[in-house]
Motif scaffolding. Structure first.
Motif, PDB file in Angstrom:
ATOM      1  N   ALA A 194      80.670  91.659 109.027  1.00  0.00           N
ATOM      2  CA  ALA A 194      80.598  92.405 110.289  1.00  0.00           C
ATOM      3  C   ALA A 194      81.462  93.527 110.474  1.00  0.00           C
ATOM      4  CB  ALA A 194      80.785  91.574 111.455  1.00  0.00           C
ATOM      5  N   ARG A 195      82.569  93.778 109.943  1.00  0.00           N
ATOM      6  CA  ARG A 195      83.391  94.849 110.018  1.00  0.00           C
ATOM      7  C   ARG A 195      82.991  95.966 109.053  1.00  0.00           C
ATOM      8  NH1 ARG A 195      87.738  91.067 109.915  1.00  0.00           N
ATOM      9  NH2 ARG A 195      87.946  91.011 107.738  1.00  0.00           N
TER      10      ARG A 195
ATOM     11  N   GLU B 255      87.017  80.224 105.270  1.00  0.00           N
ATOM     12  CA  GLU B 255      86.455  81.073 104.517  1.00  0.00           C
ATOM     13  C   GLU B 255      85.037  81.668 104.604  1.00  0.00           C
ATOM     14  OE1 GLU B 255      86.568  79.288 100.347  1.00  0.00           O
ATOM     15  OE2 GLU B 255      88.745  79.039 100.354  1.00  0.00           O
ATOM     16  N   GLU B 256      84.131  80.839 105.194  1.00  0.00           N
ATOM     17  CA  GLU B 256      82.811  81.214 105.614  1.00  0.00           C
ATOM     18  C   GLU B 256      83.102  82.189 106.714  1.00  0.00           C
ATOM     19  OE1 GLU B 256      80.453  78.081 106.307  1.00  0.00           O
ATOM     20  OE2 GLU B 256      80.202  77.611 104.013  1.00  0.00           O
ATOM     21  N   GLN B 257      83.783  81.832 107.892  1.00  0.00           N
ATOM     22  CA  GLN B 257      84.128  82.749 108.961  1.00  0.00           C
ATOM     23  C   GLN B 257      84.582  83.930 108.488  1.00  0.00           C
ATOM     24  OE1 GLN B 257      83.014  81.882 111.892  1.00  0.00           O
ATOM     25  NE2 GLN B 257      83.916  83.662 112.998  1.00  0.00           N
ATOM     26  N   ALA B 258      85.450  84.057 107.530  1.00  0.00           N
ATOM     27  CA  ALA B 258      86.119  85.213 107.251  1.00  0.00           C
ATOM     28  C   ALA B 258      85.216  86.104 106.503  1.00  0.00           C
ATOM     29  CB  ALA B 258      87.397  84.907 106.278  1.00  0.00           C
ATOM     30  N   LYS B 259      84.328  85.625 105.623  1.00  0.00           N
ATOM     31  CA  LYS B 259      83.299  86.478 105.141  1.00  0.00           C
ATOM     32  C   LYS B 259      82.464  87.094 106.092  1.00  0.00           C
ATOM     33  CE  LYS B 259      82.924  83.672 100.720  1.00  0.00           C
ATOM     34  NZ  LYS B 259      82.173  82.766  99.877  1.00  0.00           N
TER      35      LYS B 259
END
Length: 327
Positions: A134-135, A125-129
């Motif tokens: 970044a996007r 979840e943190e990596q997805a955030k």
């Protein structure tokens, strides 16, 4: 370490990799097929295979426990256990303990795997955030079309400000260093105070003591020592301690004293009651030893008395037998 250890980087060997307790899934999980994987529609798959991914069967900890340590069909009662042999009762008890510990190990492993899964979900979840941020980030025109200038550097901070966690960590480190310095200072002051207290025994506090010290200072032996000291060439001595100071230091180190008085450790042991506890323990051991020796002496005295009585009975018996023969 043998010659073959060079193949393992200078080590004599490696520990084996721990085996997994649950080689098969321990709970049902809904799997989602990853996109762009598998056989496309209209494409035949090889014979003996399937287009769908075959997942391994799920074996729950309860099922695994029944397979590996199945409980007995009949549990013996208390009366039946009493009739059994000791070895058979021990085997039944040992089997029950094994089942109990195995169930606890399965439960612990399940909780560990659940914690790892929760950590992995939080990490994902943190990596997805981070990836989403970044996007969504859009650079400004100044960042795209201009180079950093001196004014831009001067406008912002020269160093990165500390976070709250770093500030708290720095505060704790400073507090620990301050307390350590205070402890060292207090210990040094205590040692100096103890040295002064032990040296007070040689102070001249009365007229008699002063007269005695003056007579000893101006005695013939002291004068001769002063003359010998003045006749010594001081250029070769350097910073070496005098023989008297060296002997006093060695005596303090060996005896654990300070200026021929009790050391700081001895004072702390006395104030904390440690020395008194040792004395009480020694006295108790001494009393127990005395009582043991007394009991041994009484036992020896009793055995000696019993031996004397047996000897007297044997003599009387022999005397009676001799009289009967004479008659």
């Amino acid at each position: 370490m043998g010659k073959g250890a060079a193949r393992f980087g200078g080590k004599s060997g490696f520990l084996p990799k721990p085996r997994e307790i649950f080689k098969q899934p321990y709970k049902h999980v809904v799997y989602q097929k990853e996109p762009d994987t598998g056989y496309a529609d209209g494409i035949l798959h090889p014979r003996g295979t399937t287009r769908e991914l075959i997942r391994p069967p799920v074996v729950t900890p309860e099922e695994r426990l029944l397979r590996t340590a199945r409980p007995p069909k009949k549990v013996p009662g208390e009366s039946e256990l009493q009739k059994m042999a000791a070895e058979q009762r021990a085997n039944i008890k040992q089997a029950e303990l094994r089942r109990k510990y195995l169930a606890e190990s399965y439960k612990t492993e399940v909780s560990r795997l659940e914690r790892l899964e929760a950590q992995e979900r939080r990490r994902a979840e943190e990596q997805a955030k981070v990836e989403q941020a970044a996007r969504e980030y859009k650079a400004s025109h100044a960042e795209v079309y201009t180079m950093p200038t001196v004014e831009s550097y001067l406008d912002g901070p020269f160093i990165r400000p500390r976070t709250e966690e770093e500030k708290e960590e720095l505060r704790l480190k400073r507090e620990a260093n301050r307390r350590a310095r205070e402890l060292e200072q207090k210990q040094a002051q205590a040692v100096k105070l103890l040295e002064l207290y032990n040296a007070a025994a040689n102070f001249a506090v009365t007229d008699e003591k002063l007269k005695e010290m003056v007579d000893s200072a101006f005695s013939d032996r002291k004068l001769q020592a002063v003359k010998d000291m003045l006749s010594v060439d001081l250029s070769g001595l350097g910073s070496q301690p005098s023989p008297g100071e060296f002997d006093k230091t060695v005596a303090d180190v060996i005896l654990g004293t300070v200026n021929k008085g009790p050391s700081l450790d001895a004072v702390e042991d006395t104030l904390s009651g440690f020395n008194e506890l040792i004395l009480e323990t020694a006295q108790t051991k001494m009393e127990e030893k005395k009582m043991e020796l007394k009991l041994k002496a009484e036992e020896k005295q009793r055995q000696l008395q019993q031996l004397q009585e047996e000897i007297l009975r044997e003599r009387e018996q022999k005397t009676e037998e001799s009289e009967q023969k004479n008659e």
